[in-house]
Design an enzyme around this catalytic site. Structure first.
Site, PDB file in Angstrom:
ATOM      1  N   LEU A  36       0.953  -1.146  -0.042  1.00 45.46           N
ATOM      2  CA  LEU A  36      -0.130  -0.087   0.076  1.00 45.46           C
ATOM      3  C   LEU A  36       0.870   1.254  -0.146  1.00 45.46           C
ATOM      4  O   LEU A  36       0.913   1.892   0.929  1.00 45.46           O
ATOM      5  CB  LEU A  36      -0.905   0.107   1.039  1.00 45.46           C
ATOM      6  CG  LEU A  36      -2.246   0.808   1.188  1.00 45.46           C
ATOM      7  CD1 LEU A  36      -2.688   0.504  -0.116  1.00 45.46           C
ATOM      8  CD2 LEU A  36      -3.075   0.501   2.395  1.00 45.46           C
ATOM      9  N   HIS A  37       1.636   1.552  -1.076  1.00 47.13           N
ATOM     10  CA  HIS A  37       2.310   2.591  -1.181  1.00 47.13           C
ATOM     11  C   HIS A  37       1.670   3.784  -1.714  1.00 47.13           C
ATOM     12  O   HIS A  37       0.339   3.506  -1.701  1.00 47.13           O
ATOM     13  CB  HIS A  37       3.686   2.361  -2.300  1.00 47.13           C
ATOM     14  CG  HIS A  37       3.182   2.183  -3.672  1.00 47.13           C
ATOM     15  ND1 HIS A  37       3.085   3.167  -4.579  1.00 47.13           N
ATOM     16  CD2 HIS A  37       2.710   0.975  -4.440  1.00 47.13           C
ATOM     17  CE1 HIS A  37       2.679   2.608  -5.389  1.00 47.13           C
ATOM     18  NE2 HIS A  37       2.555   1.201  -5.518  1.00 47.13           N
ATOM     19  N   ALA A  38       2.241   4.752  -2.302  1.00 55.54           N
ATOM     20  CA  ALA A  38       1.610   6.137  -2.433  1.00 55.54           C
ATOM     21  C   ALA A  38       0.540   5.933  -3.504  1.00 55.54           C
ATOM     22  O   ALA A  38      -0.765   6.667  -3.094  1.00 55.54           O
ATOM     23  CB  ALA A  38       2.644   7.259  -2.817  1.00 55.54           C
TER      24      ALA A  38
END
Length: 87
Positions: free
Chosen positions: A14-16
């Site tokens: 769940l990165h940017a």
């Protein structure tokens, strides 16, 4: 209150970019929505909060919602996660 556990399966967690999609979806609902990981709970409508959890591939998180559209909120966010955020 509605809760559901989901596992993050996309390669980078769940990165940017996926977090942005997640937050945009959460903001479509009136209910209070939270993400819980390892006893830490953050507002699902806060980019910094969600990113601060450091959610990586294979991590199981709990979605919690409380309000008039709580069931719809959890269902929509679960679907977004299971679809790997469209990636």
């Amino acid at each position: 209150m509605v809760t559901q556990e989901v596992t993050i399966n996309n390669e980078v967690g769940l990165h940017a970019r996926p977090a942005t999609f997640f937050i945009q979806k959460a903001n479509e609902f009136k209910s209070g929505i939270w993400v819980e990981k390892d006893e830490r709970r953050v507002n699902a409508k806060s980019l910094l909060g969600v990113l601060s959890l450091g959610i990586t591939k294979g991590t199981t998180i709990t979605l919690l919602a409380d309000g008039s559209d709580e069931k719809e909120a959890v269902a929509a966010l679960s679907e977004l996660v299971s679809g790997n955020f469209g990636e």
